[in-house]
Design an enzyme around this catalytic site. Structure first.
Site, short mmCIF file in Angstrom:
data_model
loop_
_atom_site.label_atom_id
_atom_site.label_comp_id
_atom_site.label_asym_id
_atom_site.label_seq_id
_atom_site.Cartn_x
_atom_site.Cartn_y
_atom_site.Cartn_z
CG ASP A 23 32.68 51.43 42.69
OD1 ASP A 23 32.34 52.62 42.89
OD2 ASP A 23 33.24 51.05 41.64
CD GLU A 42 27.40 55.98 42.78
OE1 GLU A 42 27.25 55.09 41.92
OE2 GLU A 42 28.37 56.05 43.53
CG ASP A 80 35.66 56.89 39.04
OD1 ASP A 80 36.18 56.32 40.03
OD2 ASP A 80 34.84 56.33 38.30
C1 GLC Z 1 34.28 52.83 39.36
C2 GLC Z 1 35.03 53.17 40.63
C3 GLC Z 1 36.50 52.91 40.44
C4 GLC Z 1 36.72 51.46 40.02
C5 GLC Z 1 35.91 51.15 38.78
C6 GLC Z 1 35.97 49.67 38.40
O1 GLC Z 1 34.64 53.70 38.33
O2 GLC Z 1 34.80 54.47 41.04
O3 GLC Z 1 37.20 53.19 41.63
O4 GLC Z 1 38.06 51.23 39.80
O5 GLC Z 1 34.55 51.49 38.97
O6 GLC Z 1 35.45 48.89 39.40
#
Ligand code: GLC
Length: 812
Positions: A397, A400, A488
């Site tokens: 995650d 980017e 998200d």
């Molecule tokens: C980001 C991710 C989400 C995750 C959050 C906390 O917003 O896209 O899926 O739950 O981070 O890690």
């Protein structure tokens, strides 16, 4: 890019041919403001590189791109320009001197593509236009919100975690690839811009007769992939950028996730509840709370005191655990990963050599430079504490990369202040040619390279289990390393509806294994929205429910008994379809064909199919028409040409036609294409469970059909060494007045123990007799035997891999 100042369009000055040692030729065009080079590949793929100053970075060296074997072509001068062609390829290239243009023509001389208006800016930006006709439609462009057809859009490719809660362009993934689809089956074309730096597409927005393609740095590196069908375009494009390897079977099951499963006790309780309620589930995801102070590759000592014990308990219940891993490494001299990274100089730095960090969950964090091979290897090694504990998959995650400059804390709420200054950050040149490059010029690769490191680490598994990596960010080819979820979203009807064109375009961009957070991430989901979302999400290529801690919980039983039953049914359907899903992923691995397909992909000549963005083909056989409107109890849909059966009652319809069907909350409208052979199994709680009926061939008559079903262990990469078993099926609707299905003898070294086999003939007239290998089969519920119910005939056999010919003689 908007605001860029371009010199006048380039004009042709001279042309010269180059030839390498293997005889492959290229054409070098000297232009008024720069240079262009052309290469023609075996099946008509044309590569055009154009630059004024620096040559575009070579993706071959950076990204393990597929082979590019240029042809030996010959050049001929003609009035106003040149023709370039080879006997080996039916397509030819024409170059126009003034105004400068490059044309790709098919064997009849019809244009497949025309490029012109090439211009360069002093900044290193370059722009070119693809001419388009009014009736052309444009798909792909990676992960984009909005309509399926992107005509009229201005799209930016720069990987980004959207500020605040808006969910707009650009998002986390940039794939500068699009598919031009011409109406009435007049052929398709694919266009890839290899640009690791931000790029921009004006999709017939400013002028309806052209798509302007712009790269912000390093000139242009374009590839044109001819069709004529969408299938052929995607096959050629995916041969270049890479395809999705077979996922482990468990990863095709349902994943339950939530930012908020905080400790071992909660996870155990979740697992027990899922099993107790008989809801299918394969994976549980751990979000950032499992870590110690958000330090990647650590376990929180109090919340998860015995990860190995916990994971083996869960594994005994049939659950795999997937852990989140963010790239940001907490700046903390007492933290080994940080210290070690620093000692190896593994992090992105400032252009003056100074350290760089940004704020993410752990506070100040340093970013590994994944463009370096040694850093990828080092990163891979850090996964030990997770893999040793039995973690089955990694969820990458914030890659980017995302981060912010400061954060404000208000009670439990953390508000990131998003201003981020990356302008002075440098990274290694992934091609190794230049030493160092600005972060911006390779930004779009960050997530892909992150996943490449992760996948390599998982692939070192001594048991050769197939890696499962999930990513938020990526670039063209990311599918080789990871599945993609669309980040998200929110619990809104518009996001449920919008997930369809979004995932279809992502699929057409090469990412077969993709999904959106079922139920929505932000905000609280209503029971009705959740019911409709899980019905559709259970048919996403990647099916994961996920939500933020601040929202209403999204386990299936949180919405009342009725909705729980709906979720159970939806997920049981996914488990029934698992063999079919596996066959689609196999097709994707071999030809690049997406698992989720827009209707026009299967029916390129059907006018009515071309604009449909609220229906999906799940592979060639299943048409999904989900309900995506609040309160709706019915829906209107389009059936493409051919015969169709409603999944829930086998009612028959003939397309093309519009149709309105009842869709009470319990039902997602699903249709099967006549002439389909769909491999299914009886439902299971999780993918590793042996089904009571391991194989059910569902036969939907209408057209003669054939299929090849390949099976393997579902878990390891042995399939790559040929450890598979293949069964061919052939079906005739009318073989001397009978229905006939021939199941071939199983071939290949992968062994399957004797098992039950059922063949279900749908919409079958009452039989007078059923024959297997010429012998009359007794009526009855045992195996062998046949029975009849609800217009279907079930033939039960023992499957020893020897094959069988089944005939059904209708009653007179
Ligand atoms: C980001 C991710 C989400 C995750 C959050 C906390 O917003 O896209 O899926 O739950 O981070 O890690």
């Amino acid at each position: 890019m908007p605001g860029e100042r371009y010199a006048a369009d380039a004009a042709l000055r001279s042309v010269s041919e180059g030839r390498d040692a293997d005889g492959a030729s290229s054409l070098r065009l000297e232009l008024s403001h720069g240079v262009a080079s052309l290469e023609l590949v075996a099946d008509g793929v044309l590569r055009v590189r154009a630059f004024a100053h620096d040559e575009p970075l070579r993706p071959e060296h950076a990204l393990e791109r597929g082979p590019w074997r240029a042809h030996a072509c010959s050049l001929r001068e003609r009035e106003g320009g040149f023709t370039w062609h080879t006997q080996a390829c039916p397509l030819r290239v024409e170059i126009e001197a003034t105004p400068f243009a490059i044309r790709l023509l098919d064997r009849r001389g019809a244009p497949v593509a025309e490029l012109g208006e090439l211009a360069f800016a002093d900044s290193g930006a370059a722009r070119i236009a693809l001419r388009t006709a009014k009736d052309e439609r444009f798909f792909g462009f990676g992960e984009k919100t909005g309509p399926l057809d992107k005509r009229g859009a201005r799209l930016v490719m720069r990987n980004r975690d959207p500020e605040s809660f808006e969910y707009t362009d650009p998002l986390y993934v940039s794939i500068p690839f699009f598919l031009v689809h011409r109406r009435g089956g007049a052929g398709s074309l694919g266009v890839l811009l290899e640009a690791f730096a931000p790029s921009h597409f004006d999709v017939a927005a400013t002028r309806e007769d052209r798509i302007a393609i712009e790269s912000s740095q390093g000139g242009l590196d374009l590839a044109l992939f001819p069709g004529p069908s969408p299938r052929e375009v995607i096959a050629r494009y995916s041969a270049r950028v890479g395809r999705t390897p077979l996922p482990p079977r468990w990863a095709l099951g349902h994943h339950q996730s939530r930012w908020g499963y905080k400790n071992a006790r909660q996870l155990r309780a979740l697992a027990r509840e899922i099993r107790r309620r008989g809801i299918p589930g394969d994976a549980l995801h751990l979000d950032i709370d499992y870590m110690d102070g958000y330090r990647v590759f650590t376990w929180h000592p109090k919340r998860f005191p015995d990860p190995r014990g916990l994971l083996s308990e869960l594994s005994a219940m049939g659950f795999r655990v997937v852990c989140i891993v963010d790239p940001g490494v907490k700046v903390d001299p007492a933290y080994a990963v940080y210290r070690d990274g620093l000692a190896r100089n593994a992090f992105c730095r400032r252009d003056d050599g100074g350290r760089f960090s940004l704020r993410v969950w752990p506070g100040e964090a340093a970013l590994p430079d994944f463009d370096r091979e040694d850093v990828r290897a080092w990163w891979g090694e850090q996964h030990r504490p997770l893999l040793d504990a039995g973690v089955a998959g990694i969820w990458n995650d914030m890659n980017e990369p995302a981060g912010w400059s400061a954060d404000l804390r208000v009670g439990r709420l953390m508000l990131p202040l998003r201003k981020q200054d990356l302008s002075r950050v440098v990274q290694a040149d992934p091609t190794g040619a230049k030493g160092e490059l600005s972060h911006e010029s390779v930004r779009n690769l960050y997530g892909l390279q992150h996943c490449r490191a992760t996948q390599a680490a998982l692939a070192r598994d001594p048991q050769r289990r197939r890696p499962f990596v999930l990513t938020r960010s990526g670039y063209a080819g990311v599918q080789r390393y990871a599945a993609v979820w669309t980040g998200d979203n929110a619990s809104r009807w518009s996001h449920l509806r919008g997930s369809i064109p979004m995932l279809l375009n992502l699929s057409l961009s090469g990412v077969a294994f993709c999904g959106a957070d079922i139920g929505g991430f932000f905000r609280s989901c209503t029971p009705e929205l959740y019911a409709r979302w899980i019905q559709l999400g259970a048919l996403y290529p990647f099916a994961r429910t996920h939500s933020i801690w601040a929202s209403r919980r999204q386990e299936p039983w949180r919405f009342g008994r009725r909705v729980e039953a709906i979720a159970r049914e939806a997920l049981r359907l996914r488990m029934r379809l698992l063999p079919y899903l596996e066959s689609l992923f196999r097709e994707s691995e071999q030809s690049g064909a997406p698992v989720w397909r827009p209707l026009f992909y299967e029916f390129p000549d059907d006018e009515g199919s071309s604009a449909i963005e609220d229906q999906v083909m799940l592979g060639p056989a299943l048409l999904v028409a989900p309900v995506v409107t609040r309160g709706a109890q019915q829906r209107e849909l389009h059936l493409p040409p051919g015969g169709w059966y409603a999944w829930h009652d086998d009612a028959f319809y003939r397309g093309p036609r519009r149709l309105t069907v009842a869709a009470p909350l319990e039902r997602i409208p699903l249709f099967v294409r006549a002439g389909s052979l769909i491999p299914t199994q009886s439902p299971v709680d999780h993918a590793a469970q042996v089904p009571a009926e391991p194989r059910v061939h569902e036969v939907f008559p209408g057209r003669d059909a054939q299929a090849l079903f390949v099976e393997d262990d579902g878990e390891t990469t042995a399939y790559r060494d040929g450890q598979v078993a293949a069964t061919s099926l052939r079906f005739w609707s009318n073989a001397g007045g009978r229905l006939r299905l021939e199941i071939g003898a199983r071939e290949g070294p992968y062994e399957i123990a004797e098992r039950a086999l059922r063949v279900r003939f749908h919409a079958c007239p009452p039989p007078q007799a059923v024959y297997v290998d010429g012998e009359r089969l007794a009526r009855g519920d045992g195996a062998p035997g046949w029975s009849e119910a609800e217009g279907c005939v079930d033939v039960r056999l023992r499957d020893r891999g020897r094959g069988a010919a089944i005939e059904i003689a209708p009653a007179p």
